[in-house]
Design a protein around this motif. Structure first.
Motif, PDB file in Angstrom:
ATOM      1  N   VAL A   1       0.951  -1.195   0.097  1.00  9.87           N
ATOM      2  CA  VAL A   1      -0.023   0.011  -0.043  1.00  9.87           C
ATOM      3  C   VAL A   1       0.661   1.357   0.068  1.00  9.87           C
ATOM      4  CG1 VAL A   1      -1.746   1.339   1.396  1.00  9.87           C
ATOM      5  CG2 VAL A   1      -2.127  -1.015   1.098  1.00  9.87           C
TER       6      VAL A   1
ATOM      7  N   ALA B   1      -9.216   1.199  -2.709  1.00 10.32           N
ATOM      8  CA  ALA B   1      -8.941   1.845  -1.465  1.00 10.32           C
ATOM      9  C   ALA B   1      -7.939   2.857  -1.593  1.00 10.32           C
ATOM     10  CB  ALA B   1      -8.560   0.525  -0.466  1.00 10.32           C
ATOM     11  N   VAL B   2      -6.674   2.537  -2.137  1.00 13.40           N
ATOM     12  CA  VAL B   2      -5.700   3.544  -2.460  1.00 13.40           C
ATOM     13  C   VAL B   2      -6.378   4.845  -3.023  1.00 13.40           C
ATOM     14  CG1 VAL B   2      -3.703   3.922  -3.044  1.00 13.40           C
ATOM     15  CG2 VAL B   2      -3.730   1.487  -2.309  1.00 13.40           C
TER      16      VAL B   2
ATOM     17  N   ALA C   1      -7.880   6.953  -0.496  1.00 12.68           N
ATOM     18  CA  ALA C   1      -7.108   7.562   0.244  1.00 12.68           C
ATOM     19  C   ALA C   1      -6.572   8.728  -0.310  1.00 12.68           C
ATOM     20  CB  ALA C   1      -6.110   6.751   0.868  1.00 12.68           C
TER      21      ALA C   1
ATOM     22  N   TRP D   1      -8.723  11.672  -0.762  1.00 10.65           N
ATOM     23  CA  TRP D   1      -9.595  12.118   0.817  1.00 10.65           C
ATOM     24  C   TRP D   1      -9.009  13.350   0.895  1.00 10.65           C
ATOM     25  CZ3 TRP D   1     -13.465  10.201   3.376  1.00 10.65           C
ATOM     26  CH2 TRP D   1     -13.712  11.143   4.667  1.00 10.65           C
TER      27      TRP D   1
ATOM     28  N   ASP E   1     -12.775   4.717   7.487  1.00  6.55           N
ATOM     29  CA  ASP E   1     -11.403   3.887   7.203  1.00  6.55           C
ATOM     30  C   ASP E   1     -10.521   4.392   6.201  1.00  6.55           C
ATOM     31  OD1 ASP E   1     -11.491   2.341   9.760  1.00  6.55           O
ATOM     32  OD2 ASP E   1     -13.001   1.274   8.630  1.00  6.55           O
ATOM     33  N   VAL E   2     -11.054   5.392   5.298  1.00 11.19           N
ATOM     34  CA  VAL E   2     -10.508   5.931   4.056  1.00 11.19           C
ATOM     35  C   VAL E   2      -9.005   6.254   4.301  1.00 11.19           C
ATOM     36  CG1 VAL E   2     -10.393   7.615   2.196  1.00 11.19           C
ATOM     37  CG2 VAL E   2     -12.573   6.016   2.823  1.00 11.19           C
ATOM     38  N   THR E   3      -8.679   7.330   5.354  1.00  9.43           N
ATOM     39  CA  THR E   3      -7.364   7.568   5.660  1.00  9.43           C
ATOM     40  C   THR E   3      -6.385   6.579   5.997  1.00  9.43           C
ATOM     41  OG1 THR E   3      -8.251   8.067   7.821  1.00  9.43           O
ATOM     42  CG2 THR E   3      -8.431   9.926   6.233  1.00  9.43           C
ATOM     43  N   ASP E   4      -6.942   5.354   6.210  1.00  5.41           N
ATOM     44  CA  ASP E   4      -5.848   4.021   6.637  1.00  5.41           C
ATOM     45  C   ASP E   4      -6.376   3.139   5.819  1.00  5.41           C
ATOM     46  OD1 ASP E   4      -4.293   2.261   7.665  1.00  5.41           O
ATOM     47  OD2 ASP E   4      -4.967   2.527   9.824  1.00  5.41           O
ATOM     48  N   PRO E   5      -5.737   3.005   4.348  1.00  6.28           N
ATOM     49  CA  PRO E   5      -6.142   2.001   3.398  1.00  6.28           C
ATOM     50  C   PRO E   5      -5.673   0.836   4.015  1.00  6.28           C
ATOM     51  CG  PRO E   5      -4.342   3.550   2.687  1.00  6.28           C
ATOM     52  CD  PRO E   5      -4.860   4.267   3.727  1.00  6.28           C
TER      53      PRO E   5
ATOM     54  N   LEU F   1      -8.188  -0.419   6.169  1.00  3.33           N
ATOM     55  CA  LEU F   1      -9.362  -0.631   5.540  1.00  3.33           C
ATOM     56  C   LEU F   1      -9.419  -2.056   4.867  1.00  3.33           C
ATOM     57  CD1 LEU F   1     -11.014   1.857   3.109  1.00  3.33           C
ATOM     58  CD2 LEU F   1     -10.928  -0.359   2.377  1.00  3.33           C
ATOM     59  N   LEU F   2      -8.150  -2.382   4.115  1.00  9.23           N
ATOM     60  CA  LEU F   2      -8.069  -3.546   3.569  1.00  9.23           C
ATOM     61  C   LEU F   2      -7.941  -4.838   3.999  1.00  9.23           C
ATOM     62  CD1 LEU F   2      -5.297  -2.652   0.596  1.00  9.23           C
ATOM     63  CD2 LEU F   2      -7.675  -3.263   0.136  1.00  9.23           C
TER      64      LEU F   2
END
Length: 366
Positions: free
Chosen positions: A134, A224-225, A228, A231, A253-257, A260-261
């Protein structure tokens, strides 16, 4: 390595009369390739083998060998084939193997598919692999995605002197009278700069609805990336929702991919209609919303409801993107019949890289 040696490794032992034999290092490379590719059923049908390798190697031994014998790009390809082509799950479920492995997107996809089989200690090791991949994706994609939103240089002069806006051609023309032929130098008395058009960004929403069925692993990662990266951009509110037969809003959780994954659960059925209905409920202003559905469009839910809801969104002025892939390769496999029905009611259908999606969003925001 000579060309003949390469051809010998590619074609296997039957090519040896034409290519010649292998030295000790070449034989070890051949054994490593044979350990993996002799599993191919087509070779048995054609009575062809990739080399003289032995099948008694463990996955750990094989991985150690390929790291010593091959360049990095070849290692990544071999690891990817081991996981995706031959389903050698020990690559990501054996602690000894996981400790030696080279992080790559293919292995990240494998982790997402198998993490439910991992104990807490192994999951902690796998998380480090996820973080590495990531971090690399963010490093490569963030500048590309943000460039779409920074504006373009115009031809209008600017009094604001910034290096990135230096106008080379106008500067040369304005200072030609100060050229010194003897020294072959141009003295610059008045450097010129161009203004930069700024996109007037009003409040828009980007709603990413991402199918988390097993075949969509690559698109889940890049979604997800991408979320992020986008964002916090001015004028853009980003949502990220994953779905199978249930809908999970992961926007927090978008700011922490990475986190999130690790929450994504690949597999299960697919109810695109339910996800679209949820996304429609998030829209604040239909004419300033972009709904992106990332799926293979093999719908397990109500196709009629899906087409109906997409039509309503398009008629209300919402931009609807139906993407069969959102990744670096953008090479999708999808239900073309349903995708065509969505296109017929106003959706934009296709496949995109993250950079292409960012350009699409930026154009609408401008």
């Amino acid at each position: 390595m000579t060309d003949l040696e390469r051809w010998r490794l590619i074609l296997g032992q039957p090519a040896e009369p034409a290519t010649g034999g292998l030295d000790l290092v070449g034989a070890r490379r051949d054994a490593a390739l044979s350990w993996l590719y002799d599993r191919d059923e087509e070779l048995a049908e054609r009575d062809v083998r990739g080399g003289s390798g032995t099948s008694v190697l463990s996955t750990v031994d094989w991985l150690d060998d390929v790291h010593r014998l091959f360049p990095r790009e070849t290692i990544e390809r071999l690891q990817r084939d081991a996981v995706e082509r031959y389903d050698i799950t020990e690559i990501v479920t054996d602690p000894d193997v996981l400790a030696r492995i080279e992080p790559s997107p293919a292995l990240l996809r494998a982790v997402l598919r198998t993490k439910r089989l991992m104990n807490p200690d192994l999951l902690a090791m796998a998380r480090k692999l996820v973080e590495a991949v990531v971090r690399d994706l963010l490093r490569r994609l963030t500048p590309e995605l943000h460039q779409s939103f920074t504006g373009t240089r115009s031809r209008r002069p600017s009094r604001l002197k910034q290096a990135r806006d230096f106008d080379f051609h106008r500067t040369i023309r304005a200072n030609l009278g100060r050229y010194q032929p003897a020294e072959r130098r141009l003295l610059i008395d008045s450097p010129k700069f161009a203004s930069r058009t700024r996109k007037h960004l009003e409040r828009w929403q980007l709603i990413l609805l991402v199918d988390q069925s097993g075949s969509m692993a690559g698109s889940v990662i890049h979604s997800a990336v991408t979320a992020a990266c986008l964002w916090g951009l001015p004028g853009l509110k980003t949502h990220l929702i994953t779905f199978d037969t249930a809908v999970v809003d992961l926007t927090e959780d978008v700011t922490d991919p990475v986190e999130l994954l690790m929450k994504v659960q690949l597999g299960g059925g697919t109810d695109i209609a339910k996800a679209v209905a949820y996304g429609a409920g998030l829209i604040e202003n239909p004419r300033r919303a972009i709904v992106v559905v990332v799926s293979d469009f093999f719908e397990g839910g109500d196709e009629y409801r899906l087409v109906h809801d997409v039509r309503k969104l398009a008629e209300a002025g919402t931009h609807v993107l139906a993407l069969a892939a959102l990744d670096e390769e953008a090479s999708p496999v999808y239900d073309r019949a349903l995708a065509q029905r969505l296109a017929d009611v106003g959706a934009h259908v296709g496949a995109m890289t993250p950079g292409m999606l960012a350009e699409f969003v930026a154009e609408r925001l401008g």
